[in-house]
Design a protein around this motif. Sequence first.
Motif, PDB file in Angstrom:
ATOM      1  N   PHE A   1      -1.975  -7.078  -8.156  1.00 43.90           N
ATOM      2  CA  PHE A   1      -1.107  -8.213  -7.853  1.00 43.90           C
ATOM      3  C   PHE A   1      -1.805  -9.153  -6.872  1.00 43.90           C
ATOM      4  N   GLY A   2      -2.578  -8.595  -5.967  1.00 48.45           N
ATOM      5  CA  GLY A   2      -3.347  -9.409  -5.021  1.00 48.45           C
ATOM      6  C   GLY A   2      -4.328 -10.331  -5.736  1.00 48.45           C
ATOM      7  N   GLU A   3      -4.879  -9.858  -6.851  1.00 48.45           N
ATOM      8  CA  GLU A   3      -5.769 -10.710  -7.658  1.00 48.45           C
ATOM      9  C   GLU A   3      -4.998 -11.924  -8.178  1.00 48.45           C
ATOM     10  N   ALA A   4      -3.772 -11.690  -8.619  1.00 49.72           N
ATOM     11  CA  ALA A   4      -2.939 -12.790  -9.112  1.00 49.72           C
ATOM     12  C   ALA A   4      -2.636 -13.768  -7.986  1.00 49.72           C
ATOM     13  N   ASP A   5      -2.278 -13.249  -6.826  1.00 53.16           N
ATOM     14  CA  ASP A   5      -2.023 -14.113  -5.669  1.00 53.16           C
ATOM     15  C   ASP A   5      -3.241 -14.973  -5.352  1.00 53.16           C
ATOM     16  N   ALA A   6      -4.420 -14.370  -5.395  1.00 49.81           N
ATOM     17  CA  ALA A   6      -5.646 -15.111  -5.091  1.00 49.81           C
ATOM     18  C   ALA A   6      -5.869 -16.246  -6.097  1.00 49.81           C
ATOM     19  N   MET A   7      -5.638 -15.975  -7.368  1.00 50.76           N
ATOM     20  CA  MET A   7      -5.805 -17.018  -8.392  1.00 50.76           C
ATOM     21  C   MET A   7      -4.834 -18.171  -8.167  1.00 50.76           C
ATOM     22  N   LEU A   8      -3.592 -17.838  -7.893  1.00 52.09           N
ATOM     23  CA  LEU A   8      -2.591 -18.881  -7.681  1.00 52.09           C
ATOM     24  C   LEU A   8      -2.854 -19.640  -6.381  1.00 52.09           C
ATOM     25  N   ASN A   9      -3.357 -18.951  -5.367  1.00 53.44           N
ATOM     26  CA  ASN A   9      -3.679 -19.626  -4.113  1.00 53.44           C
ATOM     27  C   ASN A   9      -4.811 -20.626  -4.285  1.00 53.44           C
ATOM     28  N   GLU A  10      -5.751 -20.321  -5.167  1.00 54.59           N
ATOM     29  CA  GLU A  10      -6.814 -21.290  -5.464  1.00 54.59           C
ATOM     30  C   GLU A  10      -6.217 -22.590  -5.986  1.00 54.59           C
ATOM     31  N   LEU A  11      -5.231 -22.471  -6.859  1.00 46.76           N
ATOM     32  CA  LEU A  11      -4.578 -23.671  -7.401  1.00 46.76           C
ATOM     33  C   LEU A  11      -3.836 -24.429  -6.303  1.00 46.76           C
ATOM     34  N   LEU A  12      -3.175 -23.704  -5.407  1.00 47.82           N
ATOM     35  CA  LEU A  12      -2.468 -24.359  -4.307  1.00 47.82           C
ATOM     36  C   LEU A  12      -3.452 -25.115  -3.416  1.00 47.82           C
ATOM     37  N   VAL A  13      -4.551 -24.484  -3.082  1.00 48.05           N
ATOM     38  CA  VAL A  13      -5.553 -25.109  -2.215  1.00 48.05           C
ATOM     39  C   VAL A  13      -6.154 -26.340  -2.888  1.00 48.05           C
ATOM     40  N   GLU A  14      -6.398 -26.268  -4.185  1.00 49.30           N
ATOM     41  CA  GLU A  14      -6.931 -27.424  -4.922  1.00 49.30           C
ATOM     42  C   GLU A  14      -6.005 -28.637  -4.811  1.00 49.30           C
ATOM     43  N   GLN A  15      -4.716 -28.388  -4.669  1.00 48.11           N
ATOM     44  CA  GLN A  15      -3.737 -29.475  -4.568  1.00 48.11           C
ATOM     45  C   GLN A  15      -3.351 -29.756  -3.109  1.00 48.11           C
ATOM     46  N   ASP A  16      -4.137 -29.233  -2.171  1.00 49.05           N
ATOM     47  CA  ASP A  16      -3.884 -29.419  -0.739  1.00 49.05           C
ATOM     48  C   ASP A  16      -2.526 -28.879  -0.304  1.00 49.05           C
ATOM     49  N   LEU A  17      -2.108 -27.773  -0.906  1.00 43.16           N
ATOM     50  CA  LEU A  17      -0.879 -27.092  -0.523  1.00 43.16           C
ATOM     51  C   LEU A  17      -1.247 -25.826   0.246  1.00 43.16           C
TER      52      LEU A  17
END
Length: 174
Positions: A147-163
């Motif tokens: 699940f941590g892998e999934a969190d990391a992937m989604l966090n990359e998307l958040l960071v890309e959008q400055d979230l």
Amino acid sequence: MKKLWAIGLSAAFLLTACGEEEAAEPAEATAGSEGSDDSKEVKQELMKFYMSIPNTINAVDGDLNAFEMNQAEDTLPEGDELQAMKDAAIASAEESAGAIDSIEIPAPLEEQQETIESAFAAMQESYEMKAEELTKDASFEAAIEKFGEADAMLNELLVEQDLAESSIYNEVSQ
């Protein structure tokens, strides 16, 4: 408690996004480019979409969370009561995997779809691993790591959008 956590996280996301949008508006107004509008739409859709994920999972993972909390507190019942609790947790884990499968990715997130689908696959695998472990000794370390892998992937998307980065796992495991 989950709802308060989700509300608090939602408010933090909204405040972060609103503050960044207000600061960015004058530059966008002078630039007049459609790219800025698209970026703004992607950011807003990603934020709404991201916040909907734990809500979807929390609707069906209550029995699994109850088992995990009792396990962590070393207060699991014994005998038939334990088996009933495990059976309910297994059903809850399977429903959680199914709930993730039912989440639709909004059209504005088309460019992020591959990453989101990969994250969803990791989440589903995590819940499937938990269901499997509940038939054994109920050791969830590998499932939590997945699940941590999934969190990391989604966090990359958040960071890309400055979230701001977040953790869906923290929101669904309470």
